[in-house]
Motif scaffolding. Structure first.
Motif, PDB file in Angstrom:
ATOM      1  N   ASP A 311       4.770   1.989  51.655  1.00 37.70           N
ATOM      2  CA  ASP A 311       3.737   1.046  52.088  1.00 37.70           C
ATOM      3  C   ASP A 311       4.343   0.037  53.069  1.00 37.70           C
ATOM      4  OD1 ASP A 311       1.696  -0.762  52.414  1.00 37.70           O
ATOM      5  OD2 ASP A 311       1.385  -1.145  50.284  1.00 37.70           O
ATOM      6  N   LEU A 312       3.899   0.097  54.322  1.00 37.56           N
ATOM      7  CA  LEU A 312       4.349  -0.827  55.365  1.00 37.56           C
ATOM      8  C   LEU A 312       3.192  -1.658  55.898  1.00 37.56           C
ATOM      9  CD1 LEU A 312       6.671   1.670  57.292  1.00 37.56           C
ATOM     10  CD2 LEU A 312       7.444  -0.401  56.136  1.00 37.56           C
ATOM     11  N   SER A 313       2.170  -1.819  55.103  1.00 36.94           N
ATOM     12  CA  SER A 313       0.964  -2.513  55.558  1.00 36.94           C
ATOM     13  C   SER A 313       1.187  -4.015  55.705  1.00 36.94           C
ATOM     14  CB  SER A 313      -0.179  -2.269  54.567  1.00 36.94           C
ATOM     15  OG  SER A 313       0.153  -2.783  53.281  1.00 36.94           O
ATOM     16  N   ASN A 314       0.250  -4.663  56.443  1.00 38.37           N
ATOM     17  CA  ASN A 314       0.235  -6.117  56.604  1.00 38.37           C
ATOM     18  C   ASN A 314       1.532  -6.659  57.205  1.00 38.37           C
ATOM     19  OD1 ASN A 314      -2.435  -6.599  55.334  1.00 38.37           O
ATOM     20  ND2 ASN A 314      -1.390  -5.826  53.508  1.00 38.37           N
ATOM     21  N   ASN A 315       1.973  -6.009  58.279  1.00 39.78           N
ATOM     22  CA  ASN A 315       3.101  -6.484  59.063  1.00 39.78           C
ATOM     23  C   ASN A 315       2.673  -6.588  60.524  1.00 39.78           C
ATOM     24  OD1 ASN A 315       5.513  -6.733  57.223  1.00 39.78           O
ATOM     25  ND2 ASN A 315       4.941  -4.618  56.738  1.00 39.78           N
ATOM     26  N   SER A 316       3.632  -6.604  61.436  1.00 36.64           N
ATOM     27  CA  SER A 316       3.325  -6.650  62.874  1.00 36.64           C
ATOM     28  C   SER A 316       4.082  -5.543  63.600  1.00 36.64           C
ATOM     29  CB  SER A 316       3.696  -8.019  63.456  1.00 36.64           C
ATOM     30  OG  SER A 316       2.982  -9.060  62.825  1.00 36.64           O
ATOM     31  N   ILE A 317       4.205  -4.391  62.950  1.00 34.96           N
ATOM     32  CA  ILE A 317       4.972  -3.273  63.504  1.00 34.96           C
ATOM     33  C   ILE A 317       4.251  -2.721  64.728  1.00 34.96           C
ATOM     34  CG2 ILE A 317       5.874  -0.954  63.034  1.00 34.96           C
ATOM     35  CD1 ILE A 317       6.074  -1.824  60.074  1.00 34.96           C
ATOM     36  N   ARG A 318       4.992  -2.606  65.837  1.00 37.23           N
ATOM     37  CA  ARG A 318       4.389  -2.211  67.115  1.00 37.23           C
ATOM     38  C   ARG A 318       4.515  -0.723  67.425  1.00 37.23           C
ATOM     39  NH1 ARG A 318       7.259  -6.990  68.210  1.00 37.23           N
ATOM     40  NH2 ARG A 318       9.003  -5.806  69.091  1.00 37.23           N
ATOM     41  N   ASN A 319       5.526  -0.076  66.855  1.00 38.51           N
ATOM     42  CA  ASN A 319       5.701   1.349  67.130  1.00 38.51           C
ATOM     43  C   ASN A 319       6.382   2.020  65.949  1.00 38.51           C
ATOM     44  OD1 ASN A 319       8.741   1.440  67.568  1.00 38.51           O
ATOM     45  ND2 ASN A 319       8.146  -0.079  69.108  1.00 38.51           N
ATOM     46  N   THR A 320       6.450   3.341  66.003  1.00 36.22           N
ATOM     47  CA  THR A 320       7.039   4.106  64.907  1.00 36.22           C
ATOM     48  C   THR A 320       8.320   4.816  65.352  1.00 36.22           C
ATOM     49  OG1 THR A 320       5.496   5.884  65.474  1.00 36.22           O
ATOM     50  CG2 THR A 320       4.892   4.444  63.640  1.00 36.22           C
ATOM     51  N   THR A 321       9.031   4.223  66.279  1.00 35.32           N
ATOM     52  CA  THR A 321      10.313   4.769  66.718  1.00 35.32           C
ATOM     53  C   THR A 321      11.285   4.813  65.539  1.00 35.32           C
ATOM     54  OG1 THR A 321       9.992   3.829  68.923  1.00 35.32           O
ATOM     55  CG2 THR A 321      12.236   4.466  68.309  1.00 35.32           C
ATOM     56  N   GLY A 322      11.921   5.942  65.338  1.00 41.36           N
ATOM     57  CA  GLY A 322      12.871   6.089  64.235  1.00 41.36           C
ATOM     58  C   GLY A 322      12.268   6.581  62.946  1.00 41.36           C
ATOM     59  N   PHE A 323      10.947   6.711  62.896  1.00 37.92           N
ATOM     60  CA  PHE A 323      10.288   7.129  61.659  1.00 37.92           C
ATOM     61  C   PHE A 323      10.509   8.608  61.350  1.00 37.92           C
ATOM     62  CE2 PHE A 323       8.691   3.041  61.701  1.00 37.92           C
ATOM     63  CZ  PHE A 323       7.775   2.786  60.695  1.00 37.92           C
ATOM     64  N   HIS A 324      11.085   9.358  62.295  1.00 38.13           N
ATOM     65  CA  HIS A 324      11.324  10.774  62.056  1.00 38.13           C
ATOM     66  C   HIS A 324      12.260  11.006  60.871  1.00 38.13           C
ATOM     67  CE1 HIS A 324      14.700   9.494  64.599  1.00 38.13           C
ATOM     68  NE2 HIS A 324      15.395  10.441  63.995  1.00 38.13           N
ATOM     69  N   VAL A 325      13.013   9.987  60.452  1.00 44.01           N
ATOM     70  CA  VAL A 325      13.951  10.154  59.341  1.00 44.01           C
ATOM     71  C   VAL A 325      13.250  10.177  57.988  1.00 44.01           C
ATOM     72  CG1 VAL A 325      15.784   9.068  60.667  1.00 44.01           C
ATOM     73  CG2 VAL A 325      14.404   7.672  59.122  1.00 44.01           C
ATOM     74  N   LEU A 326      11.971   9.857  57.937  1.00 42.84           N
ATOM     75  CA  LEU A 326      11.223   9.837  56.673  1.00 42.84           C
ATOM     76  C   LEU A 326      10.672  11.227  56.351  1.00 42.84           C
ATOM     77  CD1 LEU A 326       9.256   6.501  57.205  1.00 42.84           C
ATOM     78  CD2 LEU A 326      11.231   6.854  55.702  1.00 42.84           C
ATOM     79  N   TYR A 327      11.538  12.224  56.436  1.00 39.42           N
ATOM     80  CA  TYR A 327      11.048  13.600  56.335  1.00 39.42           C
ATOM     81  C   TYR A 327      10.521  13.958  54.954  1.00 39.42           C
ATOM     82  CZ  TYR A 327      15.701  14.441  54.328  1.00 39.42           C
ATOM     83  OH  TYR A 327      16.824  14.383  53.557  1.00 39.42           O
ATOM     84  N   GLY A 328      10.837  13.178  53.896  1.00 41.19           N
ATOM     85  CA  GLY A 328      10.377  13.493  52.553  1.00 41.19           C
ATOM     86  C   GLY A 328       9.139  12.722  52.126  1.00 41.19           C
ATOM     87  N   VAL A 329       8.661  11.790  52.955  1.00 42.55           N
ATOM     88  CA  VAL A 329       7.517  10.948  52.579  1.00 42.55           C
ATOM     89  C   VAL A 329       6.226  11.753  52.630  1.00 42.55           C
ATOM     90  CG1 VAL A 329       6.109   8.979  53.313  1.00 42.55           C
ATOM     91  CG2 VAL A 329       8.595   8.787  53.261  1.00 42.55           C
ATOM     92  N   LYS A 330       5.408  11.635  51.579  1.00 43.94           N
ATOM     93  CA  LYS A 330       4.128  12.344  51.507  1.00 43.94           C
ATOM     94  C   LYS A 330       2.943  11.422  51.768  1.00 43.94           C
ATOM     95  CE  LYS A 330       5.717  15.888  48.266  1.00 43.94           C
ATOM     96  NZ  LYS A 330       5.571  16.998  49.221  1.00 43.94           N
ATOM     97  N   SER A 331       3.104  10.129  51.461  1.00 46.05           N
ATOM     98  CA  SER A 331       2.026   9.167  51.677  1.00 46.05           C
ATOM     99  C   SER A 331       2.584   7.951  52.407  1.00 46.05           C
ATOM    100  CB  SER A 331       1.419   8.734  50.340  1.00 46.05           C
ATOM    101  OG  SER A 331       0.395   7.776  50.530  1.00 46.05           O
ATOM    102  N   LEU A 332       2.014   7.660  53.577  1.00 44.17           N
ATOM    103  CA  LEU A 332       2.481   6.548  54.401  1.00 44.17           C
ATOM    104  C   LEU A 332       1.307   5.616  54.680  1.00 44.17           C
ATOM    105  CD1 LEU A 332       4.726   5.217  56.086  1.00 44.17           C
ATOM    106  CD2 LEU A 332       4.088   6.722  57.978  1.00 44.17           C
ATOM    107  N   ILE A 333       1.472   4.338  54.336  1.00 41.05           N
ATOM    108  CA  ILE A 333       0.427   3.333  54.516  1.00 41.05           C
ATOM    109  C   ILE A 333       0.901   2.319  55.548  1.00 41.05           C
ATOM    110  CG2 ILE A 333      -1.030   1.622  53.375  1.00 41.05           C
ATOM    111  CD1 ILE A 333      -0.236   3.089  50.705  1.00 41.05           C
ATOM    112  N   MET A 334       0.204   2.258  56.690  1.00 40.63           N
ATOM    113  CA  MET A 334       0.569   1.331  57.762  1.00 40.63           C
ATOM    114  C   MET A 334      -0.649   0.527  58.211  1.00 40.63           C
ATOM    115  SD  MET A 334       3.450   3.318  60.002  1.00 40.63           S
ATOM    116  CE  MET A 334       4.004   1.724  60.620  1.00 40.63           C
TER     117      MET A 334
END
Length: 406
Positions: A311-334
């Protein structure tokens, strides 16, 4: 410097003559920064010198992934040749039995000398049959010889132990850099912090002294973690984050042209401290919600191997650069961020549910970025500037995915 590296296997920073040279250079540079605190070249060189204090440490972790179908290894540096030096066993209490499977790098970066495969921060062992551990365990043994790092150093040996109760192993240092080496450099960092503080008493608005102090505090914090190989307690984390926050807040008011940079640095510190706390008691569901994050660095995300829901909700994240490393995540909340694109998520092939409500998404080809995610079952776009035309461009691979908010 190069003459000190002859022999290959010896770490540069273990060499006494090299360390003495670094300390001597640092002393000279300190004279330069006191003479002209506004000269950025001296500060940059000083930071480069002190960074040798922990640059040699390679940290590894092991995890059980995909419900027992995979064993994952993650490293702080790209490593090649894991398949040549590793053995995986089922530990039955008094005896061990080899497990059949295949090692492969996840998103290999490049080939390096003395190895045939690509180097990667992540390796996975795909088991021939899913594990049913019960009261059994898994041992992953690395022999060391045969694998290497991009700078030519060999990888050290290690044994990772996993169980049903402890699905994620303790981390280990995998190079010849040990706790004694790291502690031996502690005095250098402390002396440079003292010098920065002394200069700031004379020049409280010196931008380069403040940025260097923030860098040194961060380096000291990382060093302490490596010495103990245990994540620091809440008090230590809070103290470190508070000290660095104070410096970065001062810099934001003094150097307004680089406000976003300082916010990104604060974001990195906040996310690192939360992940450090999580690593002491890892769980499958993890939240970084509401921390005013502007980004999450790849090296922070890579430590979350084994997390299934993030869960990465309620932030100010502008992009998903580097997120390719989350190869095992099944549910992502942004939800409630500042995303304008989802292309950084295009390789998360394990993703089943993705929620990106209330962002700044409006690309009519937004689904094309997710076309590789064949297991994706639900995508929530509510609160974005998307139109029904998004569905007209739906890739065939996402025909079974429920798209909400369009």
């Amino acid at each position: 410097v190069h003459s000190e590296q002859s022999g290959g296997a010896e770490l540069l920073i273990r060499n006494f003559k090299f360390k003495s040279a670094i300390e001597s250079d640092a002393e000279l540079v300190q004279g330069a920064v006191f003479t002209d605190p506004a000269d950025q070249s001296s500060w940059i060189y000083l930071r480069w010198l002190v960074s040798f204090a922990i640059s040699g440490a390679v940290v590894g972790r092991a995890s059980i992934l995909e419900g027992g179908r995979e064993i994952g290894l993650s490293f702080s540096h790209p490593v090649a040749g894991i398949e040549q030096i590793s053995s995986v066993f089922l530990d039955e209490g008094g005896s061990t039995k080899p497990l059949e499977g295949r090692w492969s790098p996840v998103y290999p970066r490049k080939r390096i000398h003395s190895t045939a495969g690509g180097a990667s921060n992540f390796w996975k062992f795909e088991l021939a049959e899913p594990l049913d551990l019960g009261d059994k365990g898994v041992r992953v043994e690395l022999s060391g010889a045969g694998a290497g790092l991009s700078d030519g150093r060999p990888l050290g040996s290690a044994i990772f132990k996993l169980s049903q109760a402890r699905w994620r192993s303790e981390r280990q240092i995998l190079t010849s850099l040990d706790s004694a080496d790291i502690q031996d450099w502690a005095g250098l960092i402390d002396s440079q912090l003292e010098q920065c503080s002394s200069l700031l008493e004379l020049e409280p608005e010196s931008k380069w002294a403040l940025t260097t102090k923030a860098f040194l505090l961060s380096l000291k914090h990382q060093q302490q973690m490596l010495v103990s190989l245990e994540e620091p307690g809440d008090a230590a984390v809070t103290t470190a984050v508070t000290e660095i926050s104070e410096v970065l807040n001062t810099l934001q008011s003094l150097d307004t042209s680089r406000t976003n940079y300082y916010k990104d640095e604060m974001s990195r510190i906040n996310s690192e401290s939360r992940v450090q706390d999580w690593a002491r008691n890892p769980v499958r569901e993890f939240s970084l919600s509401g921390l005013a994050l502007t980004n999450v660095h790849e090296k922070v995300l890579m430590r979350l191997s084994g997390v299934v829901t993030l869960d990465l909700s309620n932030n100010s994240i502008r992009n998903t650069t580097g997120f390719h490393v989350l190869y095992g995540v099944k549910s992502l909340i942004m939800d409630s961020n500042c995303l304008t694109s989802l292309w950084g998520l295009s390789t998360l092939v394990s993703l089943v549910k993705l929620s990106v409500r209330d962002n700044n998404l409006r690309d009519p080809d937004i689904l094309e970025a997710l076309s590789n995610l064949q297991d994706l079952q639900q995508l929530d776009l509510t609160g974005n500037r998307t139109s029904p035309s998004v569905l007209e461009n739906r890739p065939a691979s996402l025909n079974s995915c429920t798209v909400l908010g369009v």
